[in-house]
Design an enzyme around this catalytic site. Sequence first.
Site, PDB file in Angstrom:
ATOM      1  CB  SER A  95      76.801  23.753  95.466  1.00  0.00           C
ATOM      2  OG  SER A  95      77.948  23.871  96.135  1.00  0.00           O
ATOM      3  CG  ASP A 121      81.345  30.197  93.829  1.00  0.00           C
ATOM      4  OD1 ASP A 121      81.553  30.017  94.987  1.00  0.00           O
ATOM      5  OD2 ASP A 121      80.827  29.317  93.170  1.00  0.00           O
ATOM      6  CG  HIS A 144      77.952  28.803  95.705  1.00  0.00           C
ATOM      7  ND1 HIS A 144      79.155  28.310  95.017  1.00  0.00           N
ATOM      8  CD2 HIS A 144      77.300  28.014  96.586  1.00  0.00           C
ATOM      9  CE1 HIS A 144      78.996  26.958  95.223  1.00  0.00           C
ATOM     10  NE2 HIS A 144      77.818  26.652  96.175  1.00  0.00           N
TER      11      HIS A 144
END
Length: 502
Positions: free
Chosen positions: A172, A428, A453
């Site tokens: 991320s 995601d 994710h």
Amino acid sequence: MGSVLLLPPLLLLPPLLLLPPLLLPPLARAAPAARVVRPGLEERLFPQVRDHFNFETCGNETFPQRYLVSAKFWKKGFGPIFFYTGNEGDIWTFAQNSDFIFELAEEQQALVIFAEHRYYGKSLPFGLESTQLKKTALLTVEQALADYAVLITELKQQLGAADCPVIAFGGSYGGMLSAYLRMKYPNVVAGALAASAPLLSVAGLGDPTQFFKDVTADFQKSSLGCVRAVRKAFQQIKDLWLSGAYDEISSKMATCNKISNKEDVYQLFGFARNAFTMMAMMDYPYKTDFMGHLPANPVKVGCEQIMAHKDPVEGLAALVGVFYNSSGLAQCYDIYQLYQSCADPTGCGIGSDAEAWDYQVCTEINLTFNSNNVTDMFPELPFTEAMREQYCWNKWRVRPRAHWLQTNFWGKDLRSASNIIFSNGDLDPWAGGGINSSLSPSLIALTIKGGAHHLDLRGRNPADPPSVTEVRKLEAGIISSWVKSAGLAREQHAGAAAGGQP
């Protein structure tokens, strides 16, 4: 960035309203948890420079930066260093959800380091005052990257690892940082795995409707009727609001405090939308405790919740409870405590880490996503550049620099970089803002079918889709090749230097 959040204590006071029961199937409750690896991690502190780019003011001062280290698998002095570029939260949270790094370290005899991002967790440049006005100026991507470069360089000397190649890992925002670290400091890191890194969207490139359109698509894949029911529930709340039926909204959505005006209704919309965001991001095939406590396949479970209720609004209350009431013990929703709106429409979380992230998305990081009820199933909740600018000025007395990341970190023109893996899962919602096609033989995009994710950073699990097993194998092979190439380059350099001596 749908950031890590700590849910407040369960609301067990005498309730005004009772939540509808969660109808979790027994299998969802009993899904296997991820296998725990993480051997031998030690927590340490490093005296980090407060301001890397100023030789006056704070340039001569330091703060304790926290990092975690495990040498259990390391072939001392020879094995590579796997370095996790910490993101917006306590570093232990990321270490406990990135077991792939430890599994790979065992295979490749690597030293593992997880470094905490400045202004998060316990790495606070100005202690508990760090997120107060006038103390936040040193919270930038550039300072964080310099922290990591300095920490790596110093630890290599301390640990007798001067010749050990470093591979950066991150997921991320941490994935963005791992890619940026390779781009900015290729002398320090030999390669990077950037998992679920939305490099394009954070730079202001792409479609502002993409994120919530993709959240909607996740629920659509689970059940066509699910999205219809969600749309119907939000429309009913809007109709009830316009007719002044606040009591009915409050009762059906089980809010602790009565909904009484337009502001409350829009807070309720943001609160609900945030649950969908988190469930889509964390749509893992087994239960997790990463960003809240979620069952296996939370999107499927959420859809089952809303479909099991005749009343769509009561069904919506049950659906958001998969995220907000995972224990089943909460008796009502305090919508202002559980969700706090900020400059990140995907959610900042709550607490001091959330404040730090709010500042970052008010300065360099652009997340002006909106829902429009046309391309997505959510109420129309605009978030324009002008709205962001006004919010950020009022809250932090700063104005966002919307194009700075494009200038400083190359936007979408990354072709002159090398040795970066960009991995994304097709479940995601962040994937649409990332790099999804390989840009060169050493800038490699990998897609995980059925992956949420940064699923690839998580450890092996019997419930894993076959695609993530295959992607992890590919990543392991690529990283091994980078480590070998770095070793060969070092030997050639040493040989050339020796040959040049009289």
